[in-house]
Design a protein around this motif. Structure first.
Motif, mmCIF file in Angstrom:
data_model
loop_
_atom_site.group_PDB
_atom_site.id
_atom_site.type_symbol
_atom_site.label_atom_id
_atom_site.label_comp_id
_atom_site.label_asym_id
_atom_site.label_seq_id
_atom_site.Cartn_x
_atom_site.Cartn_y
_atom_site.Cartn_z
ATOM 1 N N PRO A 1 27.920 -16.030 -50.959
ATOM 2 C CA PRO A 1 28.191 -17.466 -50.808
ATOM 3 C C PRO A 1 28.319 -18.218 -52.128
ATOM 4 O O PRO A 1 29.035 -19.220 -52.196
ATOM 5 C CB PRO A 1 26.974 -17.950 -49.998
ATOM 6 N N LYS A 2 27.640 -17.754 -53.198
ATOM 7 C CA LYS A 2 27.699 -18.472 -54.469
ATOM 8 C C LYS A 2 28.338 -17.665 -55.597
ATOM 9 O O LYS A 2 28.411 -18.134 -56.728
ATOM 10 C CB LYS A 2 26.288 -18.903 -54.888
ATOM 11 N N ILE A 3 28.829 -16.463 -55.288
ATOM 12 C CA ILE A 3 29.463 -15.604 -56.301
ATOM 13 C C ILE A 3 30.861 -15.241 -55.823
ATOM 14 O O ILE A 3 31.046 -14.833 -54.678
ATOM 15 C CB ILE A 3 28.652 -14.314 -56.550
ATOM 16 N N ASN A 4 31.841 -15.394 -56.709
ATOM 17 C CA ASN A 4 33.234 -15.171 -56.331
ATOM 18 C C ASN A 4 33.851 -14.081 -57.195
ATOM 19 O O ASN A 4 34.274 -14.322 -58.321
ATOM 20 C CB ASN A 4 34.031 -16.483 -56.475
ATOM 21 N N ASP A 5 33.867 -12.835 -56.679
ATOM 22 C CA ASP A 5 34.574 -11.715 -57.291
ATOM 23 C C ASP A 5 34.122 -11.473 -58.741
ATOM 24 O O ASP A 5 34.919 -11.445 -59.666
ATOM 25 C CB ASP A 5 36.079 -11.975 -57.248
ATOM 26 N N ALA A 6 32.817 -11.298 -58.915
ATOM 27 C CA ALA A 6 32.260 -11.113 -60.252
ATOM 28 C C ALA A 6 32.193 -9.639 -60.622
ATOM 29 O O ALA A 6 31.728 -8.811 -59.829
ATOM 30 C CB ALA A 6 30.862 -11.728 -60.337
ATOM 31 N N SER A 7 32.655 -9.332 -61.832
ATOM 32 C CA SER A 7 32.611 -7.958 -62.336
ATOM 33 C C SER A 7 32.201 -7.978 -63.811
ATOM 34 O O SER A 7 32.688 -8.810 -64.582
ATOM 35 C CB SER A 7 33.980 -7.280 -62.212
ATOM 36 N N PHE A 8 31.288 -7.082 -64.181
ATOM 37 C CA PHE A 8 30.943 -6.900 -65.592
ATOM 38 C C PHE A 8 30.215 -5.564 -65.729
ATOM 39 O O PHE A 8 29.860 -4.918 -64.738
ATOM 40 C CB PHE A 8 30.086 -8.044 -66.128
ATOM 41 N N HIS A 9 29.983 -5.153 -66.963
ATOM 42 C CA HIS A 9 29.202 -3.938 -67.206
ATOM 43 C C HIS A 9 28.303 -4.146 -68.419
ATOM 44 O O HIS A 9 28.538 -5.032 -69.238
ATOM 45 C CB HIS A 9 30.128 -2.731 -67.442
ATOM 46 N N VAL A 10 27.267 -3.313 -68.505
ATOM 47 C CA VAL A 10 26.386 -3.315 -69.670
ATOM 48 C C VAL A 10 26.054 -1.868 -70.003
ATOM 49 O O VAL A 10 25.817 -1.046 -69.106
ATOM 50 C CB VAL A 10 25.113 -4.153 -69.416
ATOM 51 N N CYS A 11 26.065 -1.559 -71.286
ATOM 52 C CA CYS A 11 25.855 -0.185 -71.737
ATOM 53 C C CYS A 11 24.401 0.061 -72.130
ATOM 54 O O CYS A 11 23.647 -0.875 -72.435
ATOM 55 C CB CYS A 11 26.749 0.115 -72.944
ATOM 56 N N ALA A 12 24.018 1.306 -72.152
ATOM 57 C CA ALA A 12 22.713 1.679 -72.682
ATOM 58 C C ALA A 12 22.640 1.244 -74.148
ATOM 59 O O ALA A 12 23.599 1.411 -74.903
ATOM 60 C CB ALA A 12 22.515 3.195 -72.561
ATOM 61 N N GLY A 13 21.514 0.660 -74.540
ATOM 62 C CA GLY A 13 21.346 0.237 -75.920
ATOM 63 C C GLY A 13 21.982 -1.089 -76.268
ATOM 64 O O GLY A 13 21.996 -1.489 -77.435
ATOM 65 N N GLU A 14 22.478 -1.831 -75.264
ATOM 66 C CA GLU A 14 23.185 -3.082 -75.505
ATOM 67 C C GLU A 14 22.374 -4.257 -74.947
ATOM 68 O O GLU A 14 21.707 -4.147 -73.916
ATOM 69 C CB GLU A 14 24.550 -3.045 -74.825
ATOM 70 N N VAL A 15 22.437 -5.398 -75.651
ATOM 71 C CA VAL A 15 21.895 -6.649 -75.140
ATOM 72 C C VAL A 15 23.080 -7.507 -74.715
ATOM 73 O O VAL A 15 23.846 -7.988 -75.554
ATOM 74 C CB VAL A 15 21.051 -7.388 -76.195
ATOM 75 N N LEU A 16 23.234 -7.665 -73.411
ATOM 76 C CA LEU A 16 24.337 -8.441 -72.864
ATOM 77 C C LEU A 16 23.829 -9.815 -72.443
ATOM 78 O O LEU A 16 22.869 -9.921 -71.679
ATOM 79 C CB LEU A 16 24.943 -7.726 -71.651
#
Length: 505
Positions: free
Chosen positions: A268-283
């Motif tokens: 209801p409050k998110i519209n087609d969200a996509s992302f990624h985060v890698c090991a060892g990363e601060v996103l």
């Protein structure tokens, strides 16, 4: 400068073996806002409770307009014109504004009856003085937090306040509500009231304070006039060391494979969200209030359902229906509201730290208490938590120490992905620096860290890459030198019909 209204000398206070105040001296003047700054545990709240009659000092003297006063109870403080407005407001929701303002001091007419008309008239006079947008007959429970604060301020004015102490008054206010409160504070200052303003927010100190007093470890460090009170100088006085490299952003980031991937999440409050985060990363997950960052994090952790979309951990699609599923996959989530959704304030540090790993330290239904105590002791030492010991009750700790214990709970599960929602909200600069250090250590050990923060300097200072949201959409991704306030705000204010921007150095 105005005249000295309130003066304390050599104030000391102990609680058992803990010295909460050590020979503190302070002066508060009329026609000024005195900002009182210090880390959590510096003694600010204890001093304010001494000045408001909640605590009695073990030694020292309090003087009002040059005359010594003894404050054995809050009523004594109110009687001489010292009023304290706590961060947690004391407004009775089912009573009118006038009834709240005069609570405990109602005027009496013939035959001892409460003079309701006099209460309404005087309350409306004070509300008009404050520029309030409601009246004496308004039900207090129908008001927002900012208006309820004005009810508390009106109560202090009814008691002819000479000194008004405000403890973190903007903690639950929006920017617009904060501006209204500042206008009220300036009006009271101009009327001659001496105001003591306790806050962790440097921007508020810069905007509002005429002088800044600093405390550290229960002692008084010094007072600066406005022209001297550069944030860097105040911070150094607060923590006892320079913070030239406050955020400690890593220069060399060794990212591993993609640890967490979110694909086309819809709710209801998110519209087609996509992302990624890698090991060892601060996103970093940035955006304005209401952008959908917390809602997306709660879906990933299984606290809220999604309508569609996929969550992938270490290359494998997973079905996360509840937080337990996420925890089994090595996903931890530190919530935005640590008191309402994270901590059990009546329980011990041990109980709060270990409750997510009880199954790992039990056999045949019996807990290994020795192992659990050692885990807690190690966490206290590793995170520099100021707590009497594993059995210390969490509700009595400062905000920074509470936050570190909540973080310890998720470190105990040895997370592969750790989502931190506003990890430094309501904590002092010293605790912030320690939390940033922990985040860097986690990333360096291979954990994929997602940081949700409304503080742009924080996002810019600690994140290797930033994903920006607006109204449930992901509108941009920035990395490298492009991680700055201008590019992040550009993405945060983009129309949601535009495709997401990818900005890099």
């Amino acid at each position: 400068m105005g005249e000295i209204v309130l003066e304390v000398e050599r104030i000391s206070k102990r609680f058992g073996a803990t010295r909460a105040l050590d020979n503190v001296a302070l002066q508060v003047r009329s026609h000024e806002v005195l900002a009182l700054m210090g880390e959590n545990g510096a003694g600010k709240s204890t001093l304010m409770k001494v000045l408001s009659g909640v605590y009695q000092p073990d030694a020292g003297e309090i003087r009002l307009l040059g005359k010594p006063v003894k404050l054995h109870a809050p009523a004594d403080a109110r009687a001489v014109g010292i009023n304290l407005i706590y961060q947690e407001l004391a407004v009775a929701p089912h009573m009118t504004v006038a009834q709240n303002v005069f609570m405990g001091s109602e005027p009496r007419g013939r035959f001892g009856r409460v003079d309701q008309a006099a209460m309404r008239t005087r309350t409306n006079e004070v509300l008009q003085q404050l520029g309030a947008r409601f009246g004496a007959d308004t039900l207090a429970g129908s008001l927002g937090i900012a208006d309820q604060q004005q009810v508390e301020i009106a109560r202090s004015l009814i008691h002819k306040s000479r000194v008004l102490i405000m403890d973190e008054p903007t903690a639950a206010l929006s920017d617009r509500e904060t501006e209204r409160l500042f206008a009220v504070i300036r009006r009271l200052r101009d009327d001659g009231i001496a105001i003591v303003y306790i806050s962790h927010r440097m921007a508020e100190m810069t905007e509002l304070a005429d002088r800044v007093a600093v405390m550290r470890d229960g002692g008084y460090v010094g007072t600066l006039i406005k022209a001297e009170a550069a944030p860097e100088r105040v911070i150094q006085m607060m923590v006892g060391r320079p913070l030239d490299d406050f955020y400690q952003r890593r220069e060399h980031v060794e990212k591993g494979p993609v640890r967490l991937e979110v694909r086309n999440i819809i709710s209801p409050k998110i519209n087609d969200a996509s992302f990624h985060v890698c090991a060892g990363e601060v996103l970093g997950l940035a955006g304005l209030v209401g952008a959908g960052r917390t809602e997306l994090a709660r879906i990933i952790f299984g606290a809220d359902p999604k309508a569609s979309g996929d969550i992938v951990v270490d290359g494998k699609p997973v079905n996360i229906r509840q937080p337990l599923d996420a925890m089994k996959l090595g996903i931890g989530y530190l919530p935005e509201d640590r008191k309402g959704q994270g901590l059990f304030l009546q329980l011990s540090a041990l109980a709060n730290t270990t409750m997510s790993v009880l199954n790992r330290h039990s056999r045949a239904g019996l807990l290994n208490h020795k192992a659990l105590r050692k885990l807690t002791e190690d966490a206290i030492k590793q995170l520099s938590v100021k707590v009497p010991g594993p059995d210390g009750i969490v509700g009595g700790l400062s905000g920074g120490n509470q936050q570190k214990l909540l973080l310890a709970r998720w470190l105990a599960i040895k997370p592969r992905v750790l989502i931190l929602d506003e990890p430094t909200r309501g904590v002092d600069v010293g605790a912030k620096s320690e939390i940033y250090r922990i985040i860097n250590q986690l990333a360096a050990s291979g954990v994929a860290v997602v940081v949700i923060s409304s503080e742009l300097p924080e996002v810019i200072g600690i994140c290797d890459r930033v994903v920006v949201m607006r109204e449930g959409h992901i509108t941009g991704e920035v990395s490298g030198e492009a991680i700055n306030q201008e590019t992040i705000m550009t993405c945060a204010t983009l129309a949601t019909t535009q495709p997401a921007l990818a900005l890099a150095a």
